[in-house]
Design an enzyme around this catalytic site. Structure first.
Site, PDB file in Angstrom:
ATOM      1  N   ASP A  73     -11.007  -3.114  -1.435  1.00 32.35           N
ATOM      2  CA  ASP A  73      -9.822  -2.711  -0.837  1.00 32.35           C
ATOM      3  C   ASP A  73      -8.854  -3.792  -0.984  1.00 32.35           C
ATOM      4  OD1 ASP A  73      -8.986  -0.522   0.879  1.00 32.35           O
ATOM      5  OD2 ASP A  73      -8.056  -1.979   1.992  1.00 32.35           O
ATOM      6  N   TYR A 158       1.278  -2.750  -8.030  1.00 33.67           N
ATOM      7  CA  TYR A 158       2.434  -3.548  -7.944  1.00 33.67           C
ATOM      8  C   TYR A 158       2.548  -4.732  -8.782  1.00 33.67           C
ATOM      9  CZ  TYR A 158       2.907  -1.023  -3.558  1.00 33.67           C
ATOM     10  OH  TYR A 158       3.036   0.034  -2.578  1.00 33.67           O
TER      11      TYR A 158
HETATM   12  P1  ITT Z   1      -9.816   3.063  -3.997  1.00 31.08           P
HETATM   13  O1  ITT Z   1      -9.584   3.233  -2.683  1.00 31.08           O
HETATM   14  O2  ITT Z   1     -10.356   4.624  -4.612  1.00 31.08           O
HETATM   15  O3  ITT Z   1     -10.303   2.041  -4.578  1.00 31.08           O
HETATM   16  P2  ITT Z   1      -6.846   3.002  -4.055  1.00 31.08           P
HETATM   17  O4  ITT Z   1      -5.865   2.629  -5.076  1.00 31.08           O
HETATM   18  O5  ITT Z   1      -6.520   3.884  -2.868  1.00 31.08           O
HETATM   19  O6  ITT Z   1      -8.133   3.247  -4.696  1.00 31.08           O
HETATM   20  P3  ITT Z   1      -6.583   0.810  -2.091  1.00 31.08           P
HETATM   21  O7  ITT Z   1      -6.575   1.687  -0.794  1.00 31.08           O
HETATM   22  O8  ITT Z   1      -7.305  -0.650  -2.083  1.00 31.08           O
HETATM   23  O9  ITT Z   1      -6.997   1.621  -3.395  1.00 31.08           O
HETATM   24  O10 ITT Z   1      -5.003   0.378  -2.368  1.00 31.08           O
HETATM   25  C1  ITT Z   1      -4.642  -0.651  -2.836  1.00 31.08           C
HETATM   26  C2  ITT Z   1      -3.344  -0.721  -3.654  1.00 31.08           C
HETATM   27  O11 ITT Z   1      -2.853  -1.977  -4.006  1.00 31.08           O
HETATM   28  C3  ITT Z   1      -3.552   0.045  -4.982  1.00 31.08           C
HETATM   29  O12 ITT Z   1      -3.428   1.311  -5.214  1.00 31.08           O
HETATM   30  C4  ITT Z   1      -2.640  -1.059  -5.917  1.00 31.08           C
HETATM   31  O13 ITT Z   1      -1.468  -0.190  -6.125  1.00 31.08           O
HETATM   32  C5  ITT Z   1      -2.269  -2.157  -5.138  1.00 31.08           C
HETATM   33  N1  ITT Z   1      -3.169  -3.159  -5.618  1.00 31.08           N
HETATM   34  C6  ITT Z   1      -4.197  -3.845  -5.574  1.00 31.08           C
HETATM   35  N2  ITT Z   1      -4.697  -4.911  -6.612  1.00 31.08           N
HETATM   36  C7  ITT Z   1      -3.615  -4.724  -7.341  1.00 31.08           C
HETATM   37  C8  ITT Z   1      -3.398  -5.503  -8.540  1.00 31.08           C
HETATM   38  O14 ITT Z   1      -4.428  -6.152  -8.836  1.00 31.08           O
HETATM   39  N3  ITT Z   1      -2.310  -5.325  -9.025  1.00 31.08           N
HETATM   40  C9  ITT Z   1      -1.309  -4.243  -8.407  1.00 31.08           C
HETATM   41  N4  ITT Z   1      -1.520  -3.610  -7.593  1.00 31.08           N
HETATM   42  C10 ITT Z   1      -2.392  -3.992  -6.672  1.00 31.08           C
END
Ligand code: ITT
Length: 204
Positions: A73, A158
């Site tokens: 997450d 992002y």
């Molecule tokens: P899962 O829950 O299935 O893992 P999700 O996309 O819904 O997928 P999150 O709830 O953790 O995951 O959302 C985190 C968001 O933050 C993700 O969709 C990305 O857009 C952003 N994010 C996280 N890590 C990142 C990274 O390394 N580079 C760019 N954006 C990132």
């Protein structure tokens, strides 16, 4: 908790994360199957922190698959927005998960605050859970500055607006290996490796 040859379920449906975690795990002797590949459902993220949501996703995948599961997450925390979007980073991109929309919202909200502070950090919580419900969490973060308009198409989410401290390129412009040398996800992963004693393939 994890040994060479183990099969771990990667409890994420985000292809950007699957790619990056696959690269981070590439030199370790464990076999990774993604939640999507196994047709596992996506649990609702009801936690109040990155760590809580990571544990919730890892436990759900471990219980559904009967295997160890690793969940991520993560998100972008912007200082001038009091840490937003934070755990809502995915939701700011709307139902179609369009990060041009998410990035435009960050830019708009910063303009509304009438501040020149563009500092931000990416945060990642990795949770490793076993089918009996035990879970451990490892966190990492990387600090930087936001720049608009977005630049680069090498990352995901992002990445095109995030310039890590001491660099001029955005994560979106960097090669994957360079992002892994400093990213929030790589730092959390280093802690997981240190705590679990996960061995590289050549060491086994
Ligand atoms: P899962 O829950 O299935 O893992 P999700 O996309 O819904 O997928 P999150 O709830 O953790 O995951 O959302 C985190 C968001 O933050 C993700 O969709 C990305 O857009 C952003 N994010 C996280 N890590 C990142 C990274 O390394 N580079 C760019 N954006 C990132």
């Amino acid at each position: 908790m994890v040994s060479a040859g183990d099969i771990i379920v990667l409890a994420t449906h985000n292809v950007g994360k699957v790619r990056e975690i696959g690269q981070l795990l590439a030199t370790y002797r464990i076999i990774v199957k993604s939640a999507g590949e196994l047709g596992l459902p996506e649990p609702e993220e009801t936690g109040a922190t990155f760590a809580e949501n990571a544990v919730l996703k890892a436990r759900a995948a471990a219980q559904a698959s009967g295997r160890m599961a690793l969940a991520d997450d993560s998100g972008l925390a912007v200082a001038a927005l009091d840490g937003a979007p934070g755990i809502y980073s995915a939701r700011w991109a709307g139902p179609d998960k369009d990060f041009l929309i998410g990035m435009a919202r960050v830019e708009r909200e910063l303009k509304n605050r009438k501040t020149t502070d563009r500092s931000a950090k990416f945060v990642c919580a990795l949770a490793l859970a076993s089918p009996d419900g035990r879970a451990e969490v490892f966190e990492g973060e990387v600090r930087g500055t936001l720049e608009f308009p977005p630049r680069g198409d090498k990352g995901f989410g992002y990445d095109p607006i995030f310039v890590p401290d001491a660099f001029t390129q955005t994560f979106g412009e960097m090669e994957p290996a360079q992002k892994h040398s400093m990213s929030h996800r790589a730092r959390a992963f280093e802690r997981l490796v240190a705590a679990t004693g996960l061995a590289r393939g050549s060491d086994c």
